[in-house]
Design a protein around this motif. Structure first.
Motif, PDB file in Angstrom:
ATOM      1  N   LYS A   7      34.390  46.705  50.245  1.00  0.00           N
ATOM      2  CA  LYS A   7      35.705  47.164  49.806  1.00  0.00           C
ATOM      3  C   LYS A   7      35.654  47.729  48.396  1.00  0.00           C
ATOM      4  O   LYS A   7      34.834  47.316  47.578  1.00  0.00           O
ATOM      5  CB  LYS A   7      36.708  46.009  49.854  1.00  0.00           C
ATOM      6  CG  LYS A   7      36.889  45.384  51.226  1.00  0.00           C
ATOM      7  CD  LYS A   7      37.847  44.209  51.158  1.00  0.00           C
ATOM      8  CE  LYS A   7      37.991  43.521  52.504  1.00  0.00           C
ATOM      9  NZ  LYS A   7      38.891  42.335  52.428  1.00  0.00           N
ATOM     10  N   MET A   9      37.411  48.060  44.747  1.00  0.00           N
ATOM     11  CA  MET A   9      38.336  47.375  43.850  1.00  0.00           C
ATOM     12  C   MET A   9      38.740  48.369  42.770  1.00  0.00           C
ATOM     13  O   MET A   9      37.884  48.951  42.102  1.00  0.00           O
ATOM     14  CB  MET A   9      37.698  46.138  43.213  1.00  0.00           C
ATOM     15  CG  MET A   9      38.659  45.353  42.307  1.00  0.00           C
ATOM     16  SD  MET A   9      37.910  43.876  41.538  1.00  0.00           S
ATOM     17  CE  MET A   9      37.635  42.846  42.990  1.00  0.00           C
ATOM     18  N   THR A  10      40.029  48.591  42.610  1.00  0.00           N
ATOM     19  CA  THR A  10      40.498  49.534  41.600  1.00  0.00           C
ATOM     20  C   THR A  10      40.507  48.877  40.218  1.00  0.00           C
ATOM     21  O   THR A  10      40.459  47.648  40.089  1.00  0.00           O
ATOM     22  CB  THR A  10      41.914  50.021  41.920  1.00  0.00           C
ATOM     23  OG1 THR A  10      42.823  48.911  41.821  1.00  0.00           O
ATOM     24  CG2 THR A  10      41.991  50.626  43.322  1.00  0.00           C
ATOM     25  N   GLU A  12      43.030  48.741  38.337  1.00  0.00           N
ATOM     26  CA  GLU A  12      44.265  47.960  38.262  1.00  0.00           C
ATOM     27  C   GLU A  12      44.063  46.578  38.866  1.00  0.00           C
ATOM     28  O   GLU A  12      44.487  45.562  38.291  1.00  0.00           O
ATOM     29  CB  GLU A  12      45.397  48.683  38.988  1.00  0.00           C
ATOM     30  CG  GLU A  12      46.716  47.923  38.948  1.00  0.00           C
ATOM     31  CD  GLU A  12      47.856  48.662  39.619  1.00  0.00           C
ATOM     32  OE1 GLU A  12      48.995  48.150  39.586  1.00  0.00           O
ATOM     33  OE2 GLU A  12      47.613  49.750  40.179  1.00  0.00           O
ATOM     34  N   GLN A  13      43.406  46.507  40.020  1.00  0.00           N
ATOM     35  CA  GLN A  13      43.151  45.212  40.655  1.00  0.00           C
ATOM     36  C   GLN A  13      42.244  44.346  39.787  1.00  0.00           C
ATOM     37  O   GLN A  13      42.457  43.135  39.660  1.00  0.00           O
ATOM     38  CB  GLN A  13      42.526  45.427  42.035  1.00  0.00           C
ATOM     39  CG  GLN A  13      43.485  46.023  43.051  1.00  0.00           C
ATOM     40  CD  GLN A  13      42.784  46.455  44.332  1.00  0.00           C
ATOM     41  OE1 GLN A  13      41.624  46.879  44.317  1.00  0.00           O
ATOM     42  NE2 GLN A  13      43.484  46.349  45.457  1.00  0.00           N
ATOM     43  N   LYS A  16      44.288  42.896  36.940  1.00  0.00           N
ATOM     44  CA  LYS A  16      45.126  41.775  37.372  1.00  0.00           C
ATOM     45  C   LYS A  16      44.301  40.496  37.489  1.00  0.00           C
ATOM     46  O   LYS A  16      44.749  39.411  37.100  1.00  0.00           O
ATOM     47  CB  LYS A  16      45.781  42.088  38.718  1.00  0.00           C
ATOM     48  CG  LYS A  16      46.636  43.343  38.751  1.00  0.00           C
ATOM     49  CD  LYS A  16      47.826  43.284  37.824  1.00  0.00           C
ATOM     50  CE  LYS A  16      48.721  44.512  38.026  1.00  0.00           C
ATOM     51  NZ  LYS A  16      49.785  44.602  37.001  1.00  0.00           N
ATOM     52  N   LYS A  17      43.089  40.614  38.037  1.00  0.00           N
ATOM     53  CA  LYS A  17      42.224  39.447  38.153  1.00  0.00           C
ATOM     54  C   LYS A  17      41.898  38.871  36.778  1.00  0.00           C
ATOM     55  O   LYS A  17      41.921  37.656  36.563  1.00  0.00           O
ATOM     56  CB  LYS A  17      40.922  39.822  38.874  1.00  0.00           C
ATOM     57  CG  LYS A  17      40.992  39.803  40.388  1.00  0.00           C
ATOM     58  CD  LYS A  17      39.629  40.075  40.990  1.00  0.00           C
ATOM     59  CE  LYS A  17      39.621  39.789  42.488  1.00  0.00           C
ATOM     60  NZ  LYS A  17      39.733  38.345  42.790  1.00  0.00           N
ATOM     61  N   ASP A  71      33.995  36.311  44.853  1.00  0.00           N
ATOM     62  CA  ASP A  71      34.089  37.759  44.963  1.00  0.00           C
ATOM     63  C   ASP A  71      33.009  38.375  44.080  1.00  0.00           C
ATOM     64  O   ASP A  71      32.842  37.987  42.918  1.00  0.00           O
ATOM     65  CB  ASP A  71      35.460  38.253  44.510  1.00  0.00           C
ATOM     66  CG  ASP A  71      36.561  37.927  45.508  1.00  0.00           C
ATOM     67  OD1 ASP A  71      36.235  37.582  46.656  1.00  0.00           O
ATOM     68  OD2 ASP A  71      37.745  38.020  45.127  1.00  0.00           O
ATOM     69  N   TYR A  98      32.489  43.954  46.675  1.00  0.00           N
ATOM     70  CA  TYR A  98      33.326  45.067  46.239  1.00  0.00           C
ATOM     71  C   TYR A  98      32.514  45.987  45.324  1.00  0.00           C
ATOM     72  O   TYR A  98      31.519  45.567  44.728  1.00  0.00           O
ATOM     73  CB  TYR A  98      34.537  44.566  45.447  1.00  0.00           C
ATOM     74  CG  TYR A  98      35.472  43.657  46.214  1.00  0.00           C
ATOM     75  CD1 TYR A  98      36.644  44.152  46.776  1.00  0.00           C
ATOM     76  CD2 TYR A  98      35.183  42.298  46.360  1.00  0.00           C
ATOM     77  CE1 TYR A  98      37.511  43.321  47.474  1.00  0.00           C
ATOM     78  CE2 TYR A  98      36.037  41.458  47.059  1.00  0.00           C
ATOM     79  CZ  TYR A  98      37.200  41.972  47.612  1.00  0.00           C
ATOM     80  OH  TYR A  98      38.054  41.151  48.300  1.00  0.00           O
ATOM     81  N   GLU A 112      47.537  49.434  31.381  1.00  0.00           N
ATOM     82  CA  GLU A 112      48.416  48.406  31.940  1.00  0.00           C
ATOM     83  C   GLU A 112      49.663  48.286  31.058  1.00  0.00           C
ATOM     84  O   GLU A 112      49.583  47.870  29.896  1.00  0.00           O
ATOM     85  CB  GLU A 112      47.694  47.058  31.983  1.00  0.00           C
ATOM     86  CG  GLU A 112      48.546  45.891  32.445  1.00  0.00           C
ATOM     87  CD  GLU A 112      48.749  45.842  33.954  1.00  0.00           C
ATOM     88  OE1 GLU A 112      49.546  45.000  34.412  1.00  0.00           O
ATOM     89  OE2 GLU A 112      48.111  46.638  34.679  1.00  0.00           O
TER      90      GLU A 112
END
Length: 381
Positions: A7, A9-10, A12-13, A16-17, A71, A98, A112
């Motif tokens: 997958k 992962m952007t 932005e993601q 957030k993490k 992850d 990812y 952000e």
């Protein structure tokens, strides 16, 4: 297919993490020199570096270093190499794999938005955190109007944010002539038909028209008259100017940070500007209210991010905790800010020339110029 279980992962993601302090293991496959210069850090992130060329014949050298049950994010400069390695990890039986979409270039450009707070008599103040680069921009909103301070070159973010909030950007302002990143202030002003403000002492070589930002100038934003007062505060540059916003916030540009102070050497005039820097920090700011909330234009470490990703501190608290504000001896201060400084920002001379209007690099050239940490502070790595 293998790619079905791998997958993207952007940025932005990933942000957030990091802000939620979630666990993540990163395999950075860039060259070691690039990794040592600049990498993703913070929170509960564990990271190792194994160059891509060491994995061309397979990922076996990496398997015993990569944990199970977490992850795993593979990172490279642009995306391609990380996708290749991520596919190999999936083929080796690993799960939760990812790759960083767009690579470190995308990470460097992501912004952000974070709400700083409400302003008196209506209005709001927002901080835009460029987490991969350490840059901070601001938007003051009042009524149907907005002003943007220290805009980065990704101006579409500010345009979209203003549109979503139903406001028109009427002013863009730079606290100084930046050397670590390409300003988006002039470009944003042109697109929005707004006024672009710049301190004239930093604009002696610029090739474009601007509104001179002088000490004591008051810029009013919106119907509720949110007042932004310019405060001349040289030292990082000869024209550096801070802003008092709504008598609550002090936007310090690159003069004062949460964990350090601004360096005076990026225009080659460190010895000339040391006295200005000390006067700004130890006299001009010292005479202001200790209750002002300091909002800098940069941060050096992810640990400086507070609640929701906001970077801020009470001025009085910084006079107790910031090492750059607690040196009483003039000579000791001079040595600290002129010797043993961190490396200078990538392509800082070319960036200054671009911000003067003397160079017009294309988008890809601008990305390359900005890669790496900002390093505008005395205590940066």
């Amino acid at each position: 297919m293998v790619t079905a279980t791998m997958k993207a992962m952007t940025s932005e993601q990933l942000t957030k993490k990091l802000l939620k302090n979630e666990e993540l293991f990163i395999l950075d496959v860039r060259n070691t020199s690039e990794y040592d210069n600049w990498r993703i850090e913070g929170g509960k992130i564990d990271i190792i570096n194994i160059p891509y060329f060491d994995l061309l014949d397979g990922v076996d050298p990496a398997l015993d270093k990569i944990p199970n049950g977490k992850d795993i994010l593979v990172v490279c400069a642009k995306e391609g190499s990380s996708k290749f390695v991520a596919e190999q990890l999936v083929e080796a039986g690993r799960t939760n794999i990812y790759y960083l979409e767009g690579g470190m270039k995308a990470w460097s450009e992501y912004l952000e938005p974070v709400k700083v707070g409400d302003l008196k008599n209506g209005g709001e103040l927002y901080q835009f955190v460029r987490i991969g680069k350490g840059c901070l921009s601001y938007m003051v909103i009042s009524g149907k109007d907005a002003a943007v301070i220290d805009a980065v070159r990704m101006t579409d973010v500010f345009e979209q944010f203003a549109k979503e909030h139903g406001v028109q950007i009427k002013h863009t302002l730079d606290t100084h002539l930046h050397a670590d990143h390409i300003s988006g202030g002039r470009r944003l002003a042109e697109k929005m038909n707004a006024k672009y403000w710049l301190p004239p002492k930093d604009a002696t070589e610029v090739t474009f028209p601007y509104e001179p930002l002088e000490d004591g100038d008051v810029i009013t934003v919106g119907n509720t008259e949110i007042r932004m007062k310019a405060l001349y505060s040289p030292g990082h540059t000869v024209g550096s100017t801070s802003f008092l916003v709504d008598d609550q916030y002090l936007l310090t540009g690159d003069i004062l940070f949460v964990a350090s102070i601004g360096r005076p050497d990026l225009a080659g005039k460190a010895e000339d500007w040391v006295s200005d820097l000390r006067k700004t920090l130890y006299q001009t700011y010292k005479n202001l209210s200790e209750d002002l909330i300091v909002l800098p234009a940069h941060f050096g470490q992810v640990t400086e991010l507070g609640e929701g990703g906001k970077v801020s501190a009470r001025l009085g608290d910084l006079y107790r905790s910031n090492p750059g504000l607690n040196i009483q001896d003039d000579q000791e201060f001079r040595v600290m800010v002129t010797e043993h400084l961190p490396p200078q920002p990538n392509a800082y001379q070319e960036i200054r020339q671009t911000n003067m209007g003397k160079m017009t690099p294309n988008e890809e050239e601008q990305r390359e110029m900005e890669l790496g940490p900002n390093r505008c502070a005395v205590h940066d790595k």
